[in-house]
Design a protein around this motif. Structure first.
Motif, short mmCIF file in Angstrom:
data_model
loop_
_atom_site.label_atom_id
_atom_site.label_comp_id
_atom_site.label_asym_id
_atom_site.label_seq_id
_atom_site.Cartn_x
_atom_site.Cartn_y
_atom_site.Cartn_z
N GLU A 58 0.75 -1.28 0.02
CA GLU A 58 -0.18 -0.13 0.20
C GLU A 58 0.87 1.14 -0.04
OE1 GLU A 58 -0.57 1.64 3.42
OE2 GLU A 58 -1.33 3.31 2.48
N ILE A 59 1.71 1.13 0.83
CA ILE A 59 2.66 2.72 1.23
C ILE A 59 3.48 2.69 -0.30
CG2 ILE A 59 2.52 2.71 3.41
CD1 ILE A 59 5.66 1.95 3.04
N SER A 62 1.14 3.90 -3.47
CA SER A 62 0.00 4.99 -3.49
C SER A 62 0.44 6.41 -2.68
CB SER A 62 -1.29 4.53 -2.78
OG SER A 62 -1.13 4.37 -1.42
N MET A 63 1.77 6.55 -2.79
CA MET A 63 1.89 7.72 -2.10
C MET A 63 1.62 9.08 -2.74
SD MET A 63 4.10 9.45 0.14
CE MET A 63 5.62 8.80 0.61
N TYR A 64 0.75 9.94 -2.02
CA TYR A 64 -0.16 10.89 -2.71
C TYR A 64 0.90 11.82 -3.11
CZ TYR A 64 -3.71 14.53 -3.30
OH TYR A 64 -4.73 15.28 -3.45
N THR A 67 0.35 7.64 -7.94
CA THR A 67 -0.23 6.14 -7.83
C THR A 67 0.31 5.42 -8.69
OG1 THR A 67 -2.16 4.79 -7.55
CG2 THR A 67 -2.52 6.73 -8.90
N TRP A 69 -1.33 2.63 -9.49
CA TRP A 69 -2.48 1.58 -9.85
C TRP A 69 -3.17 2.09 -11.00
CZ3 TRP A 69 -2.54 -3.08 -7.30
CH2 TRP A 69 -1.70 -2.95 -6.26
N HIS A 75 -7.78 1.54 -0.37
CA HIS A 75 -7.04 1.18 0.90
C HIS A 75 -7.98 1.77 1.85
CE1 HIS A 75 -4.49 2.65 4.04
NE2 HIS A 75 -4.43 1.47 4.39
N ALA A 77 -7.77 0.42 5.72
CA ALA A 77 -7.05 0.41 7.06
C ALA A 77 -6.18 -1.10 7.01
CB ALA A 77 -7.95 0.05 8.27
N PHE A 78 -5.83 -1.60 8.10
CA PHE A 78 -4.97 -2.58 8.24
C PHE A 78 -5.97 -4.10 8.17
CE2 PHE A 78 -1.22 -4.39 10.63
CZ PHE A 78 -0.65 -5.08 9.77
#
Lengths: 316, 391
Positions: A58-59, A62-64, A67, A69, A75, A77-78
């Motif tokens: 995820e990290i 998808s760093m704003y 992306t 993807w 995403h 939560a965990f």
């Protein structure tokens, strides 16, 4: 003939050339997990929605405001990737049924690491599988909480040294045997369960395609080598995955409607586990006696699978 | 004109939600929300609601599933109480951060421990800062009306935030009241289909729930705060539209005989009607008393509170939750903040009442007012009291 040199000739028959997880993400060099995710996306194709748990994948993706993807991705939560995926599936189903979106089939996929699947995410996954949502869940198992700094999970193998179950003067690292997640999924009577590893890309892709074609819930447990956490060379991710399979530490098999089948990649005779252990810093502290205990357990666990292949019949 | 029916309020809430063309609901049973969940499932089972009904294995998954479904563009609903809301807590700021117009009914109930299934507001108060619009209802009719309005508020393009409708557990949810359901055709007119900003669909892939570090996080929090503050105008507009269409008016702050009152009392939720009876009794005795009823908890209606309290000498704020070790109840803190800069502000007193379902009667409200009558308004008694506690 070198298959890489003739990629354009062979690839279209074997693999979707379109990249749905684009380059430029922030994964470590030699990450086996991101390779697996990329292959999974290729096998799934564009008509896919992915719900991802918090974690490395995820990290890094998808760093704003960027992306990686190219498929719809969410995403939340965990511990809830399976519940979010279940909601996406229900939402799309409801909208499609009422004609509010176009009438195409979309595969919904939940994904998480071993912690997000086997520990904190187990309840949500169990619920989603039991309810029979038409979704695939893939566990990318790198055998510890790598994103937070190599802490032990229930997916950590016996004897591995992690930052919360370290090898020490009176400890040999992880004391417990790895939780058998695939069997837990089989116990949910889902129609398709498989284990896979990106070191065997065509086998993995074929399994994802099978899961995609399965109506109802399906589960793939994907062994994902983490050179950073396992303390092995970043050029060794593929080799380590192969050794894990060849030694029987991570057997490749499928369970279709309750019927077990060992994948053709499995060797007739298993390699010793020490061949697999020796390239990894996390097992470096283990002595011969400890390795022997693990060796016996690996063999007996593999024998259980072979017995199931032999004796268990399909449900139908 | 729609005809009046006698119905349990929880059942009526499910009926009202059923009028809203929801596409998906996910619920996990908990007392006293369970009748909402049960009746929703009845409506789906009988084909009266065309929606996917997901019986999740926890409230955490209920909120997770409605987040996922809302991401696809579906109109979604969930409901919970107490421990269930606490279990959802982690996901509430994520839902608002993702700007998903989820509607949730909360049958308010005390939070453990010890375990207590009865009504107070200790479940919603810890969710105060999660970025949700939070509405309180006073009776069954309001529960119906606000449950429908909530979708329109949440989905408005200038809002795009989740909304929770607080309905006092048992005191309201389990009461049979005379209720009027809005005409379905009018509801359809009032509440057109959702027009989502972005959806999880392969026709246009989007990334939802991205990872943001210090370079963007503050701006995102500011944006959410602005959105929540700005939603008040939309909420008021929608209430005006409702009044025009259905004849029942709503305001962020309601008042009762408050205009000229020297002593004001403030309630939130179902106790307003009991307090009104107390105000009438006090007025009959010659006490200049009035009532403020807070309907909009978030965004907090600062201007309306200031306007309602501007002529009073004393203000009694009742709280149905405790902020342990804090300055008083959570409502009390907000009211004090709202009035701090006012040149002429009333002395403020705080009573913690009705915890864990403890009955608060007309006599209690009269007692609170009578207790503050002899106090010197120039010298505020800066403390709070658990009304009727045995010590």
């Amino acid at each position: 003939m070198n298959i890489v040199e003739n990629f354009d000739l062979y690839a279209p028959r074997l693999i979707n050339k379109k990249e749905l997880l684009s380059a430029g993400h922030r994964a470590c060099q030699g990450c086996g997990e991101v390779l697996a995710v990329r292959l999974m996306c290729k096998a799934l194709g564009e008509n896919t929605v992915i719900a991802s748990a918090t974690g490395c994948m995820e990290i890094i993706s998808s760093m704003y405001p960027t992306t990686a993807w190219e498929v719809p991705w969410i995403h939340v939560a965990f511990e809830n990737a399976a519940a979010v995926a279940a909601g996406v599936e229900a939402g799309l189903k409801g909208l499609r049924k009422k004609g509010k979106i176009d009438d195409r089939y979309i595969k919904v996929v939940g994904m998480a690491g071993d912690g997000g699947t086997m520990d904190i995410g187990l309840q949500a996954l169990s619920g989603a599988m039991e309810r029979g949502h038409d979704m695939l869940f893939v566990c990318f198992d790198n055998e510890a909480y790598m994103n937070t700094g190599i802490q032990r999970s229930s997916g950590t193998p016996m004897g591995a040294s992690t930052t919360t179950a370290p090898a020490g003067k009176i400890s040999s690292g992880q004391k417990t045997w790895k939780k058998n997640m695939a069997e837990i999924m089989v116990a949910h009577s889902v129609p398709y369960v498989a284990t896979a590893c990106p070191s065997y890309p065509l086998d993995f892709i074929r399994k994802v395609e099978k899961a995609k074609a399965t109506k109802g819930p399906s589960y793939i447990h994907c062994f994902s080598v983490c050179p950073t956490g396992w303390r092995c060379g970043s050029h060794l991710a593929i080799a380590m995955g192969r050794l894990a399979v060849e030694s029987g530490v991570f057997p490749l098999y499928e369970v279709e409607n309750g019927k077990y089948k060992v994948s053709s990649e499995m060797p007739k005779k298993l390699k010793p586990v020490k061949d697999y252990f020796k390239g990894q810093g996390r097992f470096r502290h283990l002595g011969e006696a400890e390795i022997q205990v693990i060796q016996h357990k690996v063999e007996s666990e593999y024998q259980k699978i072979l017995d199931k292949v032999k004796y268990l019949k399909a449900w139908d | 004109m729609a005809k009046r029916v006698g119905m349990e309020v929880a059942v009526a809430v499910a009926e009202a939600v059923g009028q809203c063309d929801i596409d998906m609901a996910a619920v996990y049973p908990i007392t006293p929300q369970s009748h909402i969940a049960e009746h929703l499932s009845d409506l789906v089972a009988d084909g009266k609601i065309d929606a996917e009904f997901v019986t999740v294995e926890s409230e955490h998954s209920a909120m997770s599933a409605v987040i996922g479904a809302s991401g696809t563009g579906a109109r979604v609903y969930t409901a919970t109480s107490s421990q269930g809301l606490m279990l959802m807590h982690e996901l509430l700021p994520i839902a608002s951060g993702m700007r998903l117009p989820i509607v949730m009914g909360i049958a308010n109930r005390a939070v453990s421990g010890p375990l207590n299934i009865l009504n107070d507001h200790s479940d919603i108060m810890p969710q105060r800062d999660s970025g949700w619009i939070s509405l309180f209802v006073e009776n069954g009719q309001e529960a119906i009306d606000l449950s429908i309005q909530a979708f329109k508020i949440a989905e408005h393009k200038d809002v795009l935030l989740p909304v929770c409708v607080n309905i006092d557990g048992f005191q309201l949810t389990h009461m049979v009241e005379p209720l009027e359901f809005p005409d379905q055709e009018l509801v359809n007119k009032f509440l057109p289909p959702r027009v989502p900003y972005a959806t999880l669909h392969p026709s246009k892939p989007v990334t939802m729930g991205a990872f943001a570090m210090s370079d963007y996080f503050t701006e995102m929090m500011k944006a959410k705060d602005e959105a929540l503050k700005n939603s008040k105008k939309v909420i008021i507009d929608i209430w005006d539209e409702w009044a025009r269409m259905f004849g029942r008016a709503y305001k962020p702050v309601e008042t009762y005989k408050a205009e000229d009152a020297e002593i004001l009392m403030l309630t939130m939720g179902s106790m307003g009607e009991t307090a009104e009876v107390a105000i009438d009794a006090l007025r009959a005795k010659g006490v200049s008393a009035g009532l403020i009823k807070l309907r909009l908890w978030r965004p907090f209606p600062f201007e309306e509170i200031r306007a309602a309290a501007k002529n009073a000498k004393k203000l009694i704020v009742t709280d149905r939750a405790v902020s342990f070790g804090g300055p008083g109840g959570p409502v009390f803190s907000e009211i004090k903040s709202a009035l701090y800069h006012e040149a002429h502000r009333p002395a403020i007193y705080n009573y913690i009442i009705g915890l864990g379902g403890r009955d608060v009667t007309v006599k209690d409200f009269i007692g609170m007012v009578e207790k503050v009558i002899p106090y010197n308004a120039e010298k505020t008694v800066d403390t709070y009291e658990f009304w009727g506690v045995r010590e």
